[in-house]
Scaffold this motif. Sequence first.
Motif, PDB file in Angstrom:
ATOM      1  N   LYS A 164       9.766   6.610  -6.430  1.00 23.02           N
ATOM      2  CA  LYS A 164      10.318   5.345  -6.456  1.00 23.02           C
ATOM      3  C   LYS A 164       9.630   4.061  -5.861  1.00 23.02           C
ATOM      4  N   GLU A 165       8.664   4.713  -4.719  1.00 20.99           N
ATOM      5  CA  GLU A 165       7.640   3.827  -4.072  1.00 20.99           C
ATOM      6  C   GLU A 165       6.275   3.723  -4.501  1.00 20.99           C
ATOM      7  N   ARG A 166       6.056   4.449  -5.608  1.00 22.93           N
ATOM      8  CA  ARG A 166       4.620   4.571  -6.062  1.00 22.93           C
ATOM      9  C   ARG A 166       4.404   3.582  -7.200  1.00 22.93           C
ATOM     10  N   ASP A 167       3.116   2.946  -6.907  1.00 21.59           N
ATOM     11  CA  ASP A 167       2.478   2.011  -7.968  1.00 21.59           C
ATOM     12  C   ASP A 167       2.039   3.027  -9.268  1.00 21.59           C
ATOM     13  N   LEU A 168       2.551   3.164 -10.086  1.00 21.73           N
ATOM     14  CA  LEU A 168       2.258   4.065 -11.166  1.00 21.73           C
ATOM     15  C   LEU A 168       1.058   3.505 -12.135  1.00 21.73           C
ATOM     16  N   ALA A 169       0.659   2.173 -12.048  1.00 23.43           N
ATOM     17  CA  ALA A 169      -0.331   1.379 -12.548  1.00 23.43           C
ATOM     18  C   ALA A 169      -1.726   1.951 -11.836  1.00 23.43           C
ATOM     19  N   PHE A 185      -0.323   2.165   0.381  1.00 24.71           N
ATOM     20  CA  PHE A 185       0.186   1.688   1.793  1.00 24.71           C
ATOM     21  C   PHE A 185       1.556   2.201   2.023  1.00 24.71           C
ATOM     22  N   GLY A 186       2.121   2.229   3.060  1.00 20.48           N
ATOM     23  CA  GLY A 186       3.484   2.661   3.631  1.00 20.48           C
ATOM     24  C   GLY A 186       3.609   2.447   5.104  1.00 20.48           C
ATOM     25  N   LYS A 187       4.941   2.648   5.448  1.00 19.97           N
ATOM     26  CA  LYS A 187       5.179   2.490   7.012  1.00 19.97           C
ATOM     27  C   LYS A 187       4.491   3.576   7.646  1.00 19.97           C
ATOM     28  N   PRO A 188       4.132   3.032   8.945  1.00 26.68           N
ATOM     29  CA  PRO A 188       3.405   3.835   9.820  1.00 26.68           C
ATOM     30  C   PRO A 188       4.142   5.255   9.789  1.00 26.68           C
ATOM     31  N   PRO A 235       1.686  -3.344  -4.375  1.00 27.06           N
ATOM     32  CA  PRO A 235       3.012  -3.035  -4.566  1.00 27.06           C
ATOM     33  C   PRO A 235       3.825  -3.758  -3.212  1.00 27.06           C
ATOM     34  N   HIS A 236       2.937  -4.058  -2.217  1.00 30.63           N
ATOM     35  CA  HIS A 236       3.565  -4.790  -1.044  1.00 30.63           C
ATOM     36  C   HIS A 236       3.011  -5.964  -0.465  1.00 30.63           C
ATOM     37  N   ALA A 237       3.760  -6.920  -0.094  1.00 32.87           N
ATOM     38  CA  ALA A 237       3.399  -8.105   0.304  1.00 32.87           C
ATOM     39  C   ALA A 237       2.575  -7.905   1.701  1.00 32.87           C
ATOM     40  N   LEU A 238       1.251  -8.233   1.682  1.00 33.57           N
ATOM     41  CA  LEU A 238       0.455  -8.090   2.835  1.00 33.57           C
ATOM     42  C   LEU A 238       0.154  -9.231   3.546  1.00 33.57           C
ATOM     43  N   GLN A 239       0.342  -9.548   4.925  1.00 34.80           N
ATOM     44  CA  GLN A 239      -0.349 -10.738   5.814  1.00 34.80           C
ATOM     45  C   GLN A 239      -1.424 -10.281   6.550  1.00 34.80           C
ATOM     46  N   TRP A 240      -2.776 -10.431   6.391  1.00 33.62           N
ATOM     47  CA  TRP A 240      -3.837  -9.954   7.069  1.00 33.62           C
ATOM     48  C   TRP A 240      -4.339 -11.205   7.673  1.00 33.62           C
ATOM     49  N   GLU A 241      -5.077 -11.066   9.184  1.00 27.86           N
ATOM     50  CA  GLU A 241      -5.376 -11.789   9.824  1.00 27.86           C
ATOM     51  C   GLU A 241      -7.005 -11.461  10.114  1.00 27.86           C
ATOM     52  N   TYR A 242      -7.883 -12.137   9.605  1.00 24.03           N
ATOM     53  CA  TYR A 242      -9.255 -12.011   9.903  1.00 24.03           C
ATOM     54  C   TYR A 242      -9.798 -12.250  11.477  1.00 24.03           C
ATOM     55  N   LEU A 243     -10.485 -10.993  11.836  1.00 26.09           N
ATOM     56  CA  LEU A 243     -10.741 -11.429  13.135  1.00 26.09           C
ATOM     57  C   LEU A 243     -12.175 -11.654  13.379  1.00 26.09           C
ATOM     58  N   LEU A 261      -3.363  -6.415  10.353  1.00 22.78           N
ATOM     59  CA  LEU A 261      -2.023  -6.661   9.414  1.00 22.78           C
ATOM     60  C   LEU A 261      -1.146  -6.842  10.208  1.00 22.78           C
ATOM     61  N   ARG A 262      -0.636  -8.190   9.944  1.00 17.56           N
ATOM     62  CA  ARG A 262       0.477  -9.008  10.511  1.00 17.56           C
ATOM     63  C   ARG A 262       1.878  -8.567  10.109  1.00 17.56           C
ATOM     64  N   GLN A 263       1.903  -8.475   8.684  1.00 11.44           N
ATOM     65  CA  GLN A 263       3.235  -7.958   8.027  1.00 11.44           C
ATOM     66  C   GLN A 263       2.969  -6.997   6.896  1.00 11.44           C
ATOM     67  N   LEU A 264       3.771  -6.242   6.772  1.00  8.81           N
ATOM     68  CA  LEU A 264       3.939  -5.071   5.484  1.00  8.81           C
ATOM     69  C   LEU A 264       5.310  -5.391   5.070  1.00  8.81           C
ATOM     70  N   GLY A 265       5.284  -5.852   3.762  1.00 11.90           N
ATOM     71  CA  GLY A 265       6.617  -6.024   2.899  1.00 11.90           C
ATOM     72  C   GLY A 265       7.002  -4.954   2.442  1.00 11.90           C
ATOM     73  N   GLU A 266       8.378  -4.882   1.759  1.00 18.04           N
ATOM     74  CA  GLU A 266       8.940  -3.780   1.139  1.00 18.04           C
ATOM     75  C   GLU A 266       8.022  -3.772  -0.432  1.00 18.04           C
ATOM     76  N   PRO A 267       8.079  -2.432  -1.117  1.00 15.08           N
ATOM     77  CA  PRO A 267       7.573  -2.122  -2.277  1.00 15.08           C
ATOM     78  C   PRO A 267       8.050  -2.940  -3.353  1.00 15.08           C
TER      79      PRO A 267
END
Length: 308
Positions: free
Chosen positions: A87-92, A66-69, A290-298, A152-158
């Motif tokens: 610094k923004e990669r999930d190394l897991a 994930f990342g900003k458009p 790694p990001h807080a995501l808010q999804w709306e199911y359509l 996707l309604r919201q994409l948070g910071e890593p």
Amino acid sequence: MNEASVFHDGERTIQALAGETTIADRNIAMLSDTVIGGARPFIARQFMAVLASTDAAGAVWASVIFGKPGFLHTDDRHAIAIDLPHKERDLADPLWENMAAIADVGMLFIELGSRRRYRVNGTVRRLDGCGAEVAIREAYPNCPKYIQRRHLRQLGEPRLPVQAAHGTVLRGGAANIVARADTIFLASRHERTGADASHRGGQPGFVKLVDDTTLRIPDYRGNSLFNTLGNIEADGRAGIAILDFENGQVLQLTGSATVLWNQDDPHGETGGTRRYWEFKVASWILRDLPHALQWEYLDASPFNPVAA
């Protein structure tokens, strides 16, 4: 490109068994080694991509990044840039080590809200602290079937590092994610053509837990190219990623897959193909995203078979 040079033996075998070789030869015309003009802005506005990669031991993994458009883009149509600094990669996620070990990657750009998707397979030609660049070998659009629409309604910071759990059998929370899934992403690989990332969707529960290490998935009608099943026929190694949209987690499974033909399907789970594939789990990773995501199911895809 001509179809004789594009299809490998595994794809040809599956096309013949399905009786769809002629359709495959016709549909291969959409394949290119560059990104078509209309797909360039589509890729650039995505906040999510699915990647298929292979680790040093040969296991195949599906990952979702994930990342900003704008973090995904193609400037010359011959390569895809992934602007994701260290610094923004999930190394897991095994993805980053995998790309350093084996350069072949498959990429799926999928916009769930519009049911559009575009596939790119290629080779990593740059991997550094700023991101990666993938030279394109194959690029083509996919049909919109079987995609459940989500916005996707919201994409948070890593938020790194993330919590991660590992296992080899599917029980508890990992099994629940599989049982609820209506969307999965699949990674496969072929020795000659490299890694490939694809999508599968259906009604919740379309992925069945046969036992705590085996999944059974119906295979619906598609574009007749059979890239994924062809890879499975030729190689067998595969990976699955399942997003838990509600709880902000992703389950990554690696193992092996087998195609099953002419199966009993009294409830119409396969939409008439009578074709399934089974996935045997070797190991899994369950990670917080790694990001807080808010999804709306359509809504669900109108093409999903509805079991009787």
